[in-house]
Scaffold this motif. Structure first.
Motif, mmCIF file in Angstrom:
data_model
loop_
_atom_site.group_PDB
_atom_site.id
_atom_site.type_symbol
_atom_site.label_atom_id
_atom_site.label_comp_id
_atom_site.label_asym_id
_atom_site.label_seq_id
_atom_site.Cartn_x
_atom_site.Cartn_y
_atom_site.Cartn_z
ATOM 1 N N TYR B 70 6.765 7.913 5.537
ATOM 2 C CA TYR B 70 6.267 7.954 6.917
ATOM 3 C C TYR B 70 6.873 9.092 7.722
ATOM 4 N N MET B 71 7.493 10.033 7.048
ATOM 5 C CA MET B 71 8.102 11.133 7.800
ATOM 6 C C MET B 71 7.017 12.155 8.138
ATOM 7 N N SER B 72 6.319 11.915 9.240
ATOM 8 C CA SER B 72 5.178 12.769 9.541
ATOM 9 C C SER B 72 5.466 13.790 10.638
ATOM 10 N N ASP B 73 6.620 13.701 11.277
ATOM 11 C CA ASP B 73 6.971 14.741 12.247
ATOM 12 C C ASP B 73 7.282 16.032 11.508
ATOM 13 N N PRO B 74 6.985 17.164 12.141
ATOM 14 C CA PRO B 74 7.096 18.426 11.403
ATOM 15 C C PRO B 74 8.447 18.640 10.704
ATOM 16 N N ALA B 75 9.538 18.502 11.456
ATOM 17 C CA ALA B 75 10.833 18.835 10.844
ATOM 18 C C ALA B 75 11.207 17.874 9.707
ATOM 19 N N THR B 115 1.179 -5.360 -1.239
ATOM 20 C CA THR B 115 0.472 -6.413 -1.944
ATOM 21 C C THR B 115 -0.566 -5.855 -2.914
ATOM 22 N N ALA B 116 -0.683 -4.533 -3.008
ATOM 23 C CA ALA B 116 -1.638 -3.939 -3.939
ATOM 24 C C ALA B 116 -1.129 -4.130 -5.365
ATOM 25 N N SER B 117 -2.074 -4.147 -6.306
ATOM 26 C CA SER B 117 -1.640 -4.285 -7.694
ATOM 27 C C SER B 117 -1.000 -2.997 -8.193
ATOM 28 N N THR B 118 -1.351 -1.870 -7.569
ATOM 29 C CA THR B 118 -0.677 -0.617 -7.913
ATOM 30 C C THR B 118 -0.070 -0.030 -6.650
ATOM 31 N N PRO B 119 1.052 -0.576 -6.218
ATOM 32 C CA PRO B 119 1.657 -0.082 -4.977
ATOM 33 C C PRO B 119 2.323 1.264 -5.213
ATOM 34 N N PRO B 120 2.626 1.987 -4.155
ATOM 35 C CA PRO B 120 3.502 3.144 -4.328
ATOM 36 C C PRO B 120 4.834 2.625 -4.873
ATOM 37 N N ASP B 121 5.497 3.413 -5.712
ATOM 38 C CA ASP B 121 6.742 2.919 -6.318
ATOM 39 C C ASP B 121 7.881 2.932 -5.308
ATOM 40 N N VAL B 122 8.004 4.069 -4.634
ATOM 41 C CA VAL B 122 9.101 4.220 -3.686
ATOM 42 C C VAL B 122 8.515 4.439 -2.302
ATOM 43 N N MET B 123 9.091 3.783 -1.297
ATOM 44 C CA MET B 123 8.601 3.964 0.063
ATOM 45 C C MET B 123 9.759 4.111 1.041
ATOM 46 N N THR B 124 9.444 4.771 2.140
ATOM 47 C CA THR B 124 10.421 4.853 3.234
ATOM 48 C C THR B 124 10.299 3.580 4.062
ATOM 49 N N TRP B 125 11.387 3.160 4.669
ATOM 50 C CA TRP B 125 11.286 1.995 5.551
ATOM 51 C C TRP B 125 12.522 1.901 6.441
ATOM 52 N N PHE B 126 12.485 0.942 7.370
ATOM 53 C CA PHE B 126 13.610 0.745 8.279
ATOM 54 C C PHE B 126 14.610 -0.214 7.654
ATOM 55 N N ALA B 127 15.881 0.093 7.812
ATOM 56 C CA ALA B 127 16.906 -0.818 7.333
ATOM 57 C C ALA B 127 16.948 -2.030 8.248
ATOM 58 N N ASP B 340 17.234 4.685 8.592
ATOM 59 C CA ASP B 340 16.052 4.713 7.742
ATOM 60 C C ASP B 340 16.500 4.832 6.297
ATOM 61 N N GLY B 341 15.632 4.371 5.411
ATOM 62 C CA GLY B 341 16.008 4.489 4.005
ATOM 63 C C GLY B 341 14.822 4.264 3.103
ATOM 64 N N TYR B 342 15.108 3.836 1.890
ATOM 65 C CA TYR B 342 14.078 3.738 0.862
ATOM 66 C C TYR B 342 14.202 2.426 0.106
ATOM 67 N N PHE B 343 13.071 1.983 -0.456
ATOM 68 C CA PHE B 343 13.135 0.848 -1.383
ATOM 69 C C PHE B 343 12.098 1.034 -2.476
ATOM 70 N N ILE B 344 12.194 0.195 -3.495
ATOM 71 C CA ILE B 344 11.203 0.207 -4.571
ATOM 72 C C ILE B 344 10.374 -1.059 -4.447
#
Lengths: 294, 453, 280
Positions: B70-75, B115-127, B340-344
């Motif tokens: 979700y890092m959509s800001d330019p920098a 909940t998709a059967s083929t989710p993205p493996d790694v995602m950004t999220w809030f701690a 912010d961080g990541y999970f699988i």
């Protein structure tokens, strides 16, 4: 003969089978699923629990529901008056050979080419209080006292958004009426003029009644568009400040996707759907009445 | 309804069969490098091989990991892409299929992703709380083994480790965080002989002086509401202490508590009523309101450190920040520092690759890059802070000296409570006198929201 | 009437000038969007709208193009829009023909179903449709989103085409029937050519709608390599940053294909909008 007859009775179903299957699977199926979800507390990831009519009970107690409903009503009232009158007036003005008629028509329906999201963005920028065009103009001509935070004032915001909707709608209504006028026999108008009718009387007693079918459609389309209003609000304010520009579709969206109350969101949609249904019935009843030659 | 069931099922089966034969054609149509993934499914695909030869001459078999961010800001977006590039360089046989989704939309799409059967493996999220929700629903994978293998149990501070753990297992990798503070124009302060205030009385004095000189004391843009929540977080923590604040966030304290009322009526309302904020804040997003600070029309702005990403570089020399003033010295100091961080995803398709990728993202190299290039603070203690800018050092010190670190209003409480709460703050802003009614409504929502949990 | 004669009446001239003024006012939002897009954000924010731009630049267009990744996303938009368009028009012309030209049990009910589905606030279908698409194995494929667009637009298209087809005089079809034409030949060789203006008009509208879709794209697709241009533009609006000139430029760029289609099919478009109106 009987076999042939039976075959010909089958024909419409052959035409219908493929589109209907697709429609049932992707639209009607999910629609019924939504009805079911409105009776659950689904959050989008867990298994939905059946909770009966609790969502509806909650909805009818929720002040935001009534704010949204009222805003939808404002939207409907504005849409069935201003664009209809303005569109009709424009159609009357442009339905004659005046210089540049084509350019005028194109100018008025050009907003239709823009998506609602783009309209929202453009107008959001127009309404911007410090540097936006509207306030800048007001200040430049010495009316700075009238400058407002158009989208931050809870009493103005809904009207400011509706104005954008109207901006887009007028051209649409104009085109519908222009088409309707094509069907009006010029002889009738001439005849009434010969009878000494003034322009206004001719319009009032000859042209307008002839345009009734167009008016009915325009009104129905306007009402349905008003009930479905979503994009402009979503882009310009997301329903703010504090729900004062919330409409039912946005209210539903925020509950379902921001607050993850899918069940509650589904209940809102069902109510919205039922309201729309009233107007569809009225409309269909009219349409089918004129089609009695079946 | 029953009539429909059979044809519906039949059609679904047919379509599913049709669909099963389709995916290759779909991916092939897309003219982007990443289509290398096709190779996995279609071993003899000449055109793709050509592409591969150009980029990685020796490699024949590539595995992949799907990463949605979700890092959509330019920098941050550039830094994010660079991290992916670094990883691909280190692991030439793993291809990262990287997608960036607009931040707000990501928050809505994540329930579909998970909940998709083929989710993205790694995602950004809030701690914190927001991750906890999905962990409790078994949608996030246990990565205690990665923590163990990478030695993170030692190299991450206990606070971050606790933030990532549920029931003694780790599910999350906190990777970067930033501080909140009151940013101010040092040159304007100098001009009027002002010092960064440390106490509430000083702060009010600064506001008064600025106002007398025709400078709006505080900039804020509340169009998207959350900026007002920062004021609530800080005032509540300073007046009632962080413990009370967090209990309120978790639904253990009530909004109609007189202590909450004090925050509004004694501290926040006077700021509004005295005209210390810019006019018409609800008309601006936070970054539109930033212009008032840049132009010198306003002098202070309570904001997260991402403010500096948007601040013109050539004028940053005039920008500084101070800790939100202390109101009651007897109360422990709490600060907002969203992490912010990541999970699988629990049903990730490429588990091994995902673990390698997440190990990289939480590792020293990636964090060092993020810290050096984006100015965020790293979570991994092995990151070298020697090259930090003065701002970063000051921010780090600010948070390290705090007694308690909160995430942020809309991360610490539930999304629904946050929605209603922030609407309440906005309403209060327009009608400070109605605060008792507003809080009564927030309390009603709190009872409803937390009764369900 | 010649121009000269037209302006011979003072009232008419005044009326004309009023109309002209309103028209210009109507176009102001467009003009301001274009003016905004060629300035720099800094310039705009510091100096206000009525200042003369210090420089005119197309830089924000370049920026929107690059940051929005338009060259990657645009092909996807067409890959999604065109098949959806073709399929939905084809399928709806089938069902419209049946509903317009045959008496059978359930005709009204089906018409009602089509209209009803078109009126549901579609946002709420998002998660059910996502579940369905995932179950069919179509999640994150173009086919998944094409199937949905096709199905969802069927309601509106069927409704309009049905109304149009009802205006075709029955005698033509009867004549063909007497000549022994099969119903499918009548549909394809007689009805469709007669309905072509309506189809072209619908194509314009549907193109705009499907091309501008964003909600479904983020729900049914997760890979950037598959997403349409609207998703790329959405990433221009970051979590924290709002750059008006770039956003406006991106919005204008994204409008170009729909404007082209519109100009190309303009003649039919006006006629198309009137379908429901005069023929309903």
């Amino acid at each position: 003969m009987t076999r042939e007859k039976r075959l010909s009775q089958l024909t419409p179903y052959l035409f219908l089978i493929l589109p209907l299957i697709i429609y049932l699977i992707w639209v009607i199926g999910p629609m019924f699923y939504t009805f079911y979800l409105s009776l659950t507390n689904w959050d989008g990831v867990s298994t939905p629990d059946f909770i009966g009519l609790r969502n509806y009970q909650r909805l009818f107690k929720d002040p935001v529901f009534y704010i949204s409903l009222k805003n939808n009503l404002k939207w409907i009232l504005s849409f069935i008056t201003i664009p209809v009158v303005a569109g009709l007036a424009l159609a009357m003005a442009l339905n004659r050979s005046i210089p540049g008629a084509k350019a005028f028509k194109a100018s008025f329906y050009s907003p239709l080419v823009l998506s609602l999201v783009v309209c929202g963005l453009i107008w959001g920028w127009m309404y911007q209080p410090a540097n936006g065009l509207i306030n800048a103009t007001l200040r430049a001509v010495g009316l700075g006292a009238l400058a407002r935070g158009w989208l931050s004032d809870k009493n103005l915001v809904m009207w400011a958004i509706i104005a954008v909707g109207i901006w887009r709608q007028v051209g649409y209504v104009m085109v519908l009426y222009l088409a309707g006028l094509q069907g009006v026999d010029p002889g009738l108008i001439d005849a009434s003029k010969v009878d000494g009718c003034s322009g206004w009387l001719t319009f009032r007693h000859v042209i307008f009644p002839l345009l009734t079918p167009v008016t009915v459609i325009v009104v129905v389309i306007s009402i349905i568009d008003s009930l479905r209003a979503f994009d402009l609000v979503s882009v310009m304010t997301r329903g703010g400040p504090y729900n004062s520009s919330s409409v039912l579709a946005n209210f539903m969206y925020i509950q379902a996707f921001n607050n993850y109350k899918m069940g509650y969101g589904a209940a809102i949609s069902v109510v919205l759907f039922l309201i729309s249904l009233v107007f569809i019935f009225i409309y269909l009843w009219r349409v089918l009445q004129t089609e009695m030659e079946y | 309804m029953k009539k429909f069931v059979f044809p519906l099922l039949a059609a679904m089966t047919i379509l599913a069969l049709v669909a099963a034969c389709q995916p290759e054609t779909v991916t092939v149509e897309v003219p982007v490098e990443r289509t290398v993934e096709v190779q996995v499914e279609v071993p003899v695909e000449r055109t793709v091989e050509v592409e591969v030869e150009v980029e990685v001459p020796v490699e024949v078999e590539k595995s992949l990991v799907i990463y949605n961010s979700y890092m959509s800001d330019p920098a941050p977006r550039e830094a994010d892409a660079e991290q992916v590039r670094m990883f691909e360089e280190m692991y030439p046989n793993i291809d990262v299929v990287h997608s960036t989704v607009a931040h707000e939309d990501f928050k809505q799409a994540i329930r579909a992703y998970l909940t998709a059967s083929t989710p993205p493996d790694v995602m950004t999220w809030f701690a914190g709380n927001r991750a906890r929700f999905f962990i409790d629903k078994d949608l996030i994978m246990d990565i205690s083994d990665v923590w163990e293998r990478e030695g993170w149990n030692e190299t991450y501070p206990a606070g971050f480790r606790a933030m990532s753990s549920v029931g003694g297992k780790q599910y999350f990798v906190p990777a970067s965080w930033y501080w909140w503070a009151v940013y101010y124009r040092a040159d304007i302060f100098d001009q009027y002989g002002l010092e960064p205030p440390e106490t509430w009385a000083d702060f009010l004095q600064v506001c008064e002086t600025l106002k007398e000189n025709g400078v709006a004391p505080i900039a804020i843009g509340t169009k998207y509401r959350w900026t007002s929540a920062a004021w609530f977080d800080y005032l509540n923590m300073r007046v009632n202490g962080p413990e009370f604040h967090i209990d309120l966030m978790l639904g253990k304290e009530s909004y109609d508590d007189p202590r909450v009322l004090t925050v509004f009526s004694d501290y926040w309302a006077p700021l509004i009523e005295n005209g210390y904020f810019i006019e018409d804040p609800a008309a601006y997003s936070w970054s539109e309101a930033l212009q008032f600070l840049i132009n010198g029309e306003a002098a202070m702005y309570l904001m997260g450190d991402f403010l500096r990403d948007s601040y013109p570089d050539e004028e940053e020399a005039n920008l500084d920040f101070f800790r939100f003033p202390i109101i009651d010295p007897a109360v422990p100091v709490g600060e907002d520092a969203p992490t912010d961080g990541y999970f699988i995803a629990a049903n990730a398709q490429h588990v091994e690759e995902a673990k390698q990728f997440i190990a990289f993202l939480g590792g020293v190299e990636a964090q060092q890059y993020f810290a050096d290039n984006l100015g965020r603070l790293p979570t991994n203690m092995e990151v070298d802070t020697g090259g930090f800018t003065d701002m970063q050092k000051k921010g780090l010190a600010l948070i390290q000296s705090a007694d308690f670190v909160a995430q942020f209003y809309d991360r610490d409480t539930t999304p629904e409570m946050a929605d209603v709460g922030m609407n309440g703050f906005m309403e209060f802003w327009d009608n400070p006198g109605d605060i008792a009614d507003i809080l009564a409504r927030l309390e009603a929502t709190r009872q409803e929201v937390f009764a369900e949990e | 009437m010649t121009t000269k004669k037209f302006f011979s009446s003072p009232w008419r001239t005044i009326g004309y000038l009023v109309l002209l003024a309103i028209t210009i006012l109507w176009l102001v939002p467009f003009i301001q969007a274009i003016l905004t897009s060629v300035r720099t954000n800094d310039d705009l924010m510091r100096r206000g709208f009525f200042s003369l731009p210090t420089e005119i630049s197309l830089q924000s267009y370049a920026e929107a193009w690059r940051r929005g990744g338009l060259e990657y996303y645009l092909p996807n938009s067409f890959i999604i829009t065109i098949p959806s368009l073709v399929l939905t028009l084809f399928l709806s012309s089938l069902s419209a023909y049946a509903l317009a030209r045959f008496r059978f049990r359930g005709n009204r009910l089906l018409l009602f179903t089509y209209i009803g589905g078109m009126l549901l606030p579609f946002q709420v279908l998002m998660l059910p449709v996502f579940r369905l698409t995932d179950a069919l194995g179509l999640y994150d494929t173009h086919w998944g989103i094409i199937a949905f667009h096709t199905a969802f637009q069927l309601g509106f298209c069927t409704f309009l085409l049905r109304n149009y087809m009802r205006t075709v005089p029955g005698e033509i079809l009867e004549a063909a029937r007497i000549d022994g034409c099969s119903e499918f030949r009548i549909w394809w060789q007689i009805m469709m050519p007669l309905t072509l203006p309506a189809v072209a008009a619908l194509a314009t509208l549907e193109f705009t709608w499907i091309f501008n879709d964003y909600l479904w794209a983020i729900v049914l697709l997760r890979s950037d390599t598959l997403k349409p241009v609207t998703a790329g533009l959405a990433t221009l609006q970051g979590q924290y940053v709002m750059d008006w000139t770039v956003i406006t430029s991106g919005a204008l760029l994204a409008t170009v294909p729909t404007v082209l289609v519109f100009i190309f099919l303009q003649r039919y478009f006006i006629e198309g909008l009137t379908l429901g109106a005069t023929k309903g």
